[in-house]
Design a protein around this motif. Structure first.
Motif, short mmCIF file in Angstrom:
data_model
loop_
_atom_site.label_atom_id
_atom_site.label_comp_id
_atom_site.label_asym_id
_atom_site.label_seq_id
_atom_site.Cartn_x
_atom_site.Cartn_y
_atom_site.Cartn_z
N ARG A 177 0.74 -1.24 -0.08
CA ARG A 177 0.02 0.06 0.14
C ARG A 177 0.91 1.39 0.00
O ARG A 177 0.40 2.37 0.23
CB ARG A 177 -0.97 -0.08 1.18
CG ARG A 177 -1.94 -1.11 1.16
CD ARG A 177 -2.91 -1.30 2.45
NE ARG A 177 -3.65 -2.24 2.42
CZ ARG A 177 -3.38 -3.43 2.86
NH1 ARG A 177 -2.14 -3.61 3.50
NH2 ARG A 177 -4.51 -4.54 2.85
N GLU A 178 2.30 1.16 -0.26
CA GLU A 178 3.08 2.15 -0.31
C GLU A 178 2.59 3.28 -1.52
O GLU A 178 2.51 2.78 -2.57
CB GLU A 178 4.55 1.88 -0.38
CG GLU A 178 5.51 2.93 -0.23
CD GLU A 178 5.84 3.42 1.08
OE1 GLU A 178 6.33 4.38 1.07
OE2 GLU A 178 5.49 2.58 2.10
N ASP A 179 2.53 4.45 -0.86
CA ASP A 179 2.02 5.73 -1.83
C ASP A 179 3.42 6.56 -2.05
O ASP A 179 3.62 6.94 -1.11
CB ASP A 179 0.83 6.30 -1.35
CG ASP A 179 0.46 7.25 -2.20
OD1 ASP A 179 0.91 7.43 -3.32
OD2 ASP A 179 -0.77 7.83 -1.88
#
Length: 186
Positions: A177-179
């Motif tokens: 989920r790294e943005d």
């Protein structure tokens, strides 16, 4: 049986590229982006962790004093000493630590992995979309850049403390989920 062949996206029309010449380069950069990587650092040496935290604190204090008084030789000398101490503490921490690296999976692979581990009835009643007990070790192994196997992951999750196991799971779910995008004004 019909098979579908994945075709490359069509090139933009030359007129569009001519009107917006940077798009081809931008598009290429977008296609070549690497998936996110996060690092989980494990250090069991409390004294080394504490020494690093103290060195970071003292370095920040020395940096603030040196910034406030750029002509003060004592402040500048204190900053140099604090910088040396911080480097030594960081080196000791790095030597005592075990770094683990995890990379986000391709979106389709991640979704397929979750779908392959449906929740139990109890988990589904609790709102879970997948079975954390079975997907955890698989996701850890699939995301690991350090060669962690499913057997390793299962052992770590079984043997480590609850908090450490959760930190490991949170890391591998977190990298998915790294943005790295910034939605700002143009």
């Amino acid at each position: 049986m019909t098979t579908t062949k994945k075709t490359a996206a069509p090139a933009p029309p030359p007129a569009a590229v001519g009107a917006d010449a940077h798009w081809a380069a931008t598009r290429e950069r977008l296609r070549n982006r690497a998936r996110p990587i996060v690092r989980l650092t494990i250090c069991d040496d409390d004294a080394t962790k504490q020494a690093l935290a103290e060195a970071q604190f003292e370095h920040q204090r020395a940096q603030d004093a040196a910034d406030r008084s750029p002509d003060d030789e004592a402040a500048q000398a204190a900053l140099r000493a604090a910088t040396t101490t911080l480097a030594e503490a960081q080196q000791a921490f790095d030597e005592a630590s075990i770094p683990l690296r995890f990379q986000a999976l391709e979106r389709r692979t991640y979704k397929e992995l979750l779908a392959a581990h449906p929740p139990t009835e109890d988990q589904a009643e609790d709102g879970y979309a997948f079975n954390l007990d079975t997907v955890g070790p698989v996701l850890i192994a699939a995301s690991s850049l350090d060669g962690i196997t499913e057997a390793d992951a299962t052992e770590f999750l079984d043997e480590w403390s609850q908090a450490e196991g959760e930190a490991l799971l949170n890391t591998v779910f977190g990298v998915q989920r790294e943005d790295r995008m910034d939605l700002g004004k143009g």
